[in-house]
Design a protein around this motif. Structure first.
Motif, PDB file in Angstrom:
ATOM      1  N   ALA A 155      37.645  43.356  38.056  1.00 34.62           N
ATOM      2  CA  ALA A 155      37.036  43.260  36.658  1.00 34.62           C
ATOM      3  C   ALA A 155      37.268  44.818  36.184  1.00 34.62           C
ATOM      4  CB  ALA A 155      35.416  43.023  36.750  1.00 34.62           C
ATOM      5  N   GLU A 156      36.927  45.771  36.974  1.00 33.00           N
ATOM      6  CA  GLU A 156      37.229  47.093  36.710  1.00 33.00           C
ATOM      7  C   GLU A 156      38.554  47.455  36.424  1.00 33.00           C
ATOM      8  OE1 GLU A 156      35.122  51.370  37.689  1.00 33.00           O
ATOM      9  OE2 GLU A 156      34.915  49.679  39.006  1.00 33.00           O
ATOM     10  N   ARG A 157      39.712  46.953  36.986  1.00 29.97           N
ATOM     11  CA  ARG A 157      41.143  47.440  36.911  1.00 29.97           C
ATOM     12  C   ARG A 157      41.619  46.792  35.654  1.00 29.97           C
ATOM     13  NH1 ARG A 157      45.930  47.183  40.882  1.00 29.97           N
ATOM     14  NH2 ARG A 157      47.721  46.680  39.572  1.00 29.97           N
ATOM     15  N   LEU A 158      41.225  45.643  35.539  1.00 29.20           N
ATOM     16  CA  LEU A 158      42.209  44.679  34.542  1.00 29.20           C
ATOM     17  C   LEU A 158      41.469  44.740  33.141  1.00 29.20           C
ATOM     18  CD1 LEU A 158      42.920  41.599  36.791  1.00 29.20           C
ATOM     19  CD2 LEU A 158      44.511  43.422  36.357  1.00 29.20           C
ATOM     20  N   SER A 159      40.095  44.822  33.070  1.00 30.33           N
ATOM     21  CA  SER A 159      39.488  44.486  31.799  1.00 30.33           C
ATOM     22  C   SER A 159      39.593  45.571  30.706  1.00 30.33           C
ATOM     23  CB  SER A 159      37.985  44.190  32.317  1.00 30.33           C
ATOM     24  OG  SER A 159      38.042  42.885  33.153  1.00 30.33           O
ATOM     25  N   ASP A 160      39.683  45.186  29.331  1.00 23.66           N
ATOM     26  CA  ASP A 160      39.195  46.134  28.456  1.00 23.66           C
ATOM     27  C   ASP A 160      37.762  46.069  28.196  1.00 23.66           C
ATOM     28  OD1 ASP A 160      41.899  46.723  27.445  1.00 23.66           O
ATOM     29  OD2 ASP A 160      42.065  44.660  27.155  1.00 23.66           O
ATOM     30  N   ARG A 161      37.078  44.932  28.359  1.00 29.07           N
ATOM     31  CA  ARG A 161      35.737  44.792  28.337  1.00 29.07           C
ATOM     32  C   ARG A 161      35.236  43.718  29.395  1.00 29.07           C
ATOM     33  NH1 ARG A 161      33.590  43.405  22.417  1.00 29.07           N
ATOM     34  NH2 ARG A 161      35.282  41.902  22.179  1.00 29.07           N
ATOM     35  N   ILE A 162      33.980  43.666  29.791  1.00 27.52           N
ATOM     36  CA  ILE A 162      33.472  42.957  30.936  1.00 27.52           C
ATOM     37  C   ILE A 162      32.217  42.214  30.446  1.00 27.52           C
ATOM     38  CG2 ILE A 162      32.370  43.207  33.233  1.00 27.52           C
ATOM     39  CD1 ILE A 162      33.907  45.481  33.549  1.00 27.52           C
ATOM     40  N   ALA A 163      32.339  40.890  30.470  1.00 27.44           N
ATOM     41  CA  ALA A 163      30.891  40.396  30.096  1.00 27.44           C
ATOM     42  C   ALA A 163      30.222  39.938  31.335  1.00 27.44           C
ATOM     43  CB  ALA A 163      31.302  38.933  29.604  1.00 27.44           C
TER      44      ALA A 163
END
Length: 302
Positions: A216-224
């Protein structure tokens, strides 16, 4: 690219009709046994953005993605995909998506290249275009040496990569990936991550569910962050951190009730909590998750 020219032109036109790729409003899914899997979820995903849905097994991630893909109708609420009502025009909306379900069957008797080419034909490519698309996708997912192998002989990780490849056919403007790297070895996971990053670079909008913090941290612009069916936070990592700080401030013991603190005293308290929370460095996503949900991210791999 991995689609015919006509398919690409049509999909690029679809994708530019609105700056918001996915709009979800007050989505509720209640099953017949009374279980509420999703409880009043609302968020927007912008075109070209990568959003990770983070949460433990049973949090409601798969149910949410199945509603976005039109596979599952909500009890109430709305979903718009690239400006279209997902439930009024499900076939039209599904044409715009590439989907990796959490569980899906493949045709074990087909070879990898045949499987990819078959799905390209189903999406409108002629035989030559289908073969070219199959070769390009196999190369992107490091499956070239497996192209002539039958699906039934592949490892679990290789089969998972084939599923990702099927979702890429036709270069869809929206990818919905339900835990695409679950069960993969580190090398296979790296290949899938690189593929997702390439898809982002071409302008695809990507929503993926995961229980891997690093992913999640590496790939995301935003996280839900979803917990017990509810969306407890949604934003970039710094925004999630700020939200966690506010939650810490609300729950921290206070010398006097907040309404009786002066504005300057409240600011001083909040700054002190911020310093304590940050500990001279931004906390990890796992720490933020725990602060927002009150739970560790327990993952059941069975």
């Amino acid at each position: 690219m991995l689609a015919t020219e006509n398919m690409l032109q049509e999909q690029e036109h679809d994708a530019t009709e609105t700056g918001t790729a996915v709009r979800v409003r007050d989505l509720i899914k209640r099953f017949t046994d009374g279980t509420v899997a999703n409880d009043r979820i609302s968020f927007d995903v912008e075109r070209g953005e990568v959003v990770s849905i983070l949460g433990p097994n049973g949090a409601g991630k798969t149910t949410l993605l199945r509603q976005l893909s039109t596979e599952l109708r909500p009890t109430s609420g709305t979903v718009q995909i690239l400006g279209r009502d997902a439930f009024a025009a499900p076939r039209e909306v599904k044409r715009l998506m590439g989907i990796v379900p959490q569980e899906a069957g493949l045709f074990d008797s087909l070879r990898v290249g045949e499987h990819l080419a078959l799905f390209a034909r189903l999406k409108g490519a002629d035989a030559r275009q289908a073969r070219r698309a199959a070769c390009a996708i196999a190369a992107a997912l490091d499956l070239e040496k497996r192209a002539d192998k039958r699906i039934g002989t592949l490892s679990g990780g290789e089969r998972r990569r084939v599923l990702v490849g099927l979702a890429l056919i036709g270069a869809p403007p929206l990818l919905l990936l339900d835990e695409p790297t679950t069960g993969l070895d580190p090398e296979s996971r790296r290949i899938v991550w690189q593929t997702i990053e390439r898809e982002r670079a071409r302008g695809a909008t990507i929503i993926l569910s995961t229980h891997y913090m690093e992913e999640a941290e590496r790939l995301s612009d935003r996280i839900a962050i979803i917990c017990d069916g509810r969306l407890v936070a949604f934003g970039a990592l710094d925004e999630l951190n700020a939200h966690a700080v506010r939650r810490a401030a609300q729950s921290a013991p206070q010398g006097a009730p907040a309404p009786f603190l002066s504005l300057s005293a409240q600011k001083a308290r909040d700054h002190a909590l911020q310093r304590q929370w940050n500990r001279h460095a931004r906390p990890s996503l796992e720490e933020i998750y725990f602060q927002l949900t009150g739970k560790p991210l327990e993952v059941d791999f069975d």
